[in-house]
Design a protein around this motif. Structure first.
Motif, PDB file in Angstrom:
ATOM      1  N   VAL A   1       0.686  -1.025   0.174  1.00 61.94           N
ATOM      2  CA  VAL A   1      -0.143   0.010   0.065  1.00 61.94           C
ATOM      3  C   VAL A   1       0.788   1.131  -0.032  1.00 61.94           C
ATOM      4  N   SER A   2       0.237   2.269  -0.705  1.00 61.86           N
ATOM      5  CA  SER A   2       0.909   3.607  -0.684  1.00 61.86           C
ATOM      6  C   SER A   2       0.481   4.284   0.726  1.00 61.86           C
ATOM      7  N   ALA A   3       0.958   5.382   0.976  1.00 61.76           N
ATOM      8  CA  ALA A   3       0.512   6.474   1.846  1.00 61.76           C
ATOM      9  C   ALA A   3      -0.901   6.817   1.386  1.00 61.76           C
TER      10      ALA A   3
ATOM     11  N   ILE B   1      -0.832  12.321   1.963  1.00 59.96           N
ATOM     12  CA  ILE B   1      -0.212  12.187   3.260  1.00 59.96           C
ATOM     13  C   ILE B   1       1.522  12.604   2.893  1.00 59.96           C
ATOM     14  N   THR B   2       2.057  11.837   1.816  1.00 59.48           N
ATOM     15  CA  THR B   2       3.273  12.228   1.553  1.00 59.48           C
ATOM     16  C   THR B   2       3.706  13.740   1.251  1.00 59.48           C
ATOM     17  N   ASP B   3       2.653  14.389   0.598  1.00 63.67           N
ATOM     18  CA  ASP B   3       2.764  15.774   0.440  1.00 63.67           C
ATOM     19  C   ASP B   3       2.836  16.652   1.567  1.00 63.67           C
TER      20      ASP B   3
ATOM     21  N   GLY C   1      11.773   7.398  -4.191  1.00 68.11           N
ATOM     22  CA  GLY C   1      11.417   8.244  -5.100  1.00 68.11           C
ATOM     23  C   GLY C   1       9.811   8.331  -5.378  1.00 68.11           C
ATOM     24  N   ARG C   2       9.542   9.365  -5.485  1.00 69.08           N
ATOM     25  CA  ARG C   2       8.028   9.814  -5.631  1.00 69.08           C
ATOM     26  C   ARG C   2       7.240   8.683  -6.655  1.00 69.08           C
ATOM     27  N   GLY C   3       6.204   8.144  -6.174  1.00 72.37           N
ATOM     28  CA  GLY C   3       5.566   7.249  -6.882  1.00 72.37           C
ATOM     29  C   GLY C   3       5.833   5.806  -6.886  1.00 72.37           C
ATOM     30  N   GLY C   4       7.085   5.475  -5.741  1.00 77.75           N
ATOM     31  CA  GLY C   4       7.886   4.374  -5.782  1.00 77.75           C
ATOM     32  C   GLY C   4       7.214   3.453  -5.348  1.00 77.75           C
ATOM     33  N   SER C   5       5.971   3.202  -4.865  1.00 80.16           N
ATOM     34  CA  SER C   5       5.089   1.998  -4.230  1.00 80.16           C
ATOM     35  C   SER C   5       4.888   1.119  -5.449  1.00 80.16           C
ATOM     36  N   ASP C   6       4.677   1.565  -6.725  1.00 81.19           N
ATOM     37  CA  ASP C   6       4.540   0.540  -7.822  1.00 81.19           C
ATOM     38  C   ASP C   6       5.994  -0.250  -7.772  1.00 81.19           C
TER      39      ASP C   6
ATOM     40  N   GLY D   1       4.102   7.731   6.246  1.00 80.18           N
ATOM     41  CA  GLY D   1       3.000   7.943   5.353  1.00 80.18           C
ATOM     42  C   GLY D   1       2.729   6.406   5.122  1.00 80.18           C
ATOM     43  N   GLU D   2       3.566   5.680   4.568  1.00 77.33           N
ATOM     44  CA  GLU D   2       3.312   4.013   4.353  1.00 77.33           C
ATOM     45  C   GLU D   2       3.285   3.296   5.554  1.00 77.33           C
ATOM     46  N   LEU D   3       4.031   3.545   6.546  1.00 75.14           N
ATOM     47  CA  LEU D   3       4.074   2.992   7.812  1.00 75.14           C
ATOM     48  C   LEU D   3       2.616   2.898   8.348  1.00 75.14           C
TER      49      LEU D   3
END
Ligand code: ADP
Ligand code: ASP
Ligand code: MG
Length: 461
Positions: free
Chosen positions: A38-40, A44-46, A207-212, A127-129
């Motif tokens: 999952v992403s944040a 939230i990251t922003d 890096g941004r968008g890195g959850s993919d 955020g991801e945690l």
């Protein structure tokens, strides 16, 4: 086994997390116990980056207000998703502790007036945690036993904070040790995307968008049968829907085409996502978590050729063109090396390059080091800089197979002031650079003529 990644909008609130739970439970019924990434929660990251920026400006109060807002949003979601129980109290406690830790980290950074890439990563990872703990608890409460595993104990990376590189072998070993046994025991493992840690345990981000990218790294490490990217659109579309009206979803796409589209701006997929999947031939699917019944896009090595001449378009705005005119012959031995050394020195990556006998034109996206770059290049060349440019990239296997298609695409753009044109050896993409003000019209023109079914009469050869 399938790895399922849910982006920020797919975990943004209790309704989204309930939808996620239904999708995961359905998958479990089809292919067995999946691994979830999952992403944040969206935004939230922003907000975490804004809090760090506030601390950097000396505004510790603003940073702490932002943490309060984020903490409340997670608590409200947890209360809505989890019925009164010991587990609910435990998760709410854990999240509270985590946000207190975030506030403490930001406070320490404010006192020291020191924001380093390392401390920024420690904050941004929160955020991801938080989302991974929340989603694991929600899945369990909704009837699918799940457990959060801290991704920092699994994804081993270099210490390049903000853009860490994965260590594939160590990550595969950790997956085998910490994730595989839980899956075998029937538990859905939930991991935060985007975050990792060095071998010695220092938190990093991809890096941004890195959850993919995390999802595909986990998919490759676990030898998954499929990697699913659940997002807020019906798949990879023929163009960015925010730029082109009427972009349509692509049922299939080759790994090579998907990489080109992602690299040149199709935000739906992080550009590094495809490489781990290619290495193991794992299909990647892009699916809509709001409409799980829609088939989405399947990305594989060699899908059937699409009907339309071009598979899709990507674009990037705010591109800078740097013209480098040689004061000696360009062909002079060592000139190109000197040019690229400058970009390497300032860790600035280059997107498009074109050359003539006396000049090289290069586009960059990251302008942070532009003054240094121009100064260093000026030591051996005349340098010109143009801003507010855009890059339009047409992608398709047919560009490689049909001579004349590239010329027809350029012909369709004859009224536009093209600054650069490039087609690389693999010939799957044709990239043009033009002033940003013309981007939308140029995208609409190429999309209408080449991305919808057949080419209109009179345009073909
Ligand atoms: P997530 O939070 O799920 O990772 P992103 O916002 O990163 O989602 O990516 C999805 C968004 O990418 C879409 O909402 C869409 O606006 C944008 N996008 C840009 N280009 C494309 C494209 N070619 N196909 C689909 N979506 C695209
Ligand atoms: N949360 C991270 C970001 O917003 C990573 C991701 O969503 O993929 O960039
Ligand atoms: Mg994304």
């Amino acid at each position: 086994m399938v790895v399922m990644k849910f982006g920020g909008t797919s975990v943004k609130d209790p309704d989204a997390i309930r939808r996620l739970a239904r999708i995961v439970t359905r998958e479990q019924g089809i292919s067995g116990v999946p691994v979830v990434v999952v992403s944040a929660m969206s935004g939230i990251t922003d907000q975490l980056l804004d809090a760090v920026a506030a601390v950097e400006r000396g505004d510790a109060d603003l940073a702490s207000q932002k943490v309060t807002v984020m903490r409340d949003r997670h608590r409200v979601a947890a209360e809505a998703l989890l019925g009164p129980s010991v587990e609910r109290d435990e998760v709410i406690d854990l999240l509270e502790r985590q946000w207190r830790e975030t506030a403490a980290l930001l406070h320490a950074m404010a006192v020291l007036r020191e924001v380093s890439p390392r401390s920024r990563d420690a904050v941004v990872a929160m955020g991801e945690l938080a989302s991974s703990h929340l989603v694991a608890a929600a899945l369990t409460a909704l009837g699918t036993p799940a457990r959060c595993v801290d991704a920092r104990e699994v994804l081993v990376t270099s210490a390049d904070h903000g853009l860490a590189q994965p260590d594939l072998a160590s990550t595969a070993a950790r997956l085998h040790e910490r994730v595989r046994p839980l899956v075998t025991a029937g538990t859905v493992v939930v991991l935060g995307g985007f975050i990792g840690a060095t071998a010695s345990g220092v938190t990093t981000t991809l890096g941004r968008g890195g959850s993919d990218y995390s999802a595909s790294l986990f998919g490759a490490g676990l030898r998954a049968a499929e990697i699913q990217i659940w997002t807020d659109v019906d798949g990879m579309l023929t163009a960015d829907p925010r730029v082109v009206h009427g972009a349509r979803p692509l049922p299939s796409l080759s790994f090579a085409e998907a990489s080109e589209l992602a690299y040149f701006g199709a935000k739906v997929l992080h550009p590094s996502t495809i490489a781990p999947a290619v290495a193991d031939g794992i299909p990647v699917k892009i699916l809509n978590s709001h409409r799980p019944e829609v088939p989405g896009t399947t990305i594989t090595a060699a899908p059937p050729l699409p009907e339309a001449p071009l598979t899709g378009l990507a674009c990037k705005r705010d591109i800078t063109v740097i013209d480098i005119r040689s004061t000696m012959m360009l062909a002079a031995y060592g000139f190109m090396r000197r040019v690229f050394e400058v970009f390497e020195r300032y860790r600035t990556s280059v997107d498009v390059i074109t050359t003539s006998e006396v000049s090289v034109s290069i586009t960059i996206e990251d302008r942070r080091a532009i003054d240094d770059i121009v100064r260093d290049l000026s030591a051996f060349a005349e340098v010109g800089v143009e801003t507010e440019m855009a890059l339009l990239c047409a992608v398709g296997e047919r560009l490689r197979l049909e001579p004349g298609l590239a010329a027809r695409v350029l012909g369709a753009l004859d009224e536009f002031p093209l600054r650069m044109v490039s087609q690389a050896g693999a010939r799957r993409n044709l990239t043009v650079v033009l002033p940003q003000a013309h981007l939308q019209a140029a995208m609409a023109r190429v999309h209408e003529r080449f991305c919808l079914e057949a080419e209109p009469a009179g345009v073909g050869a």
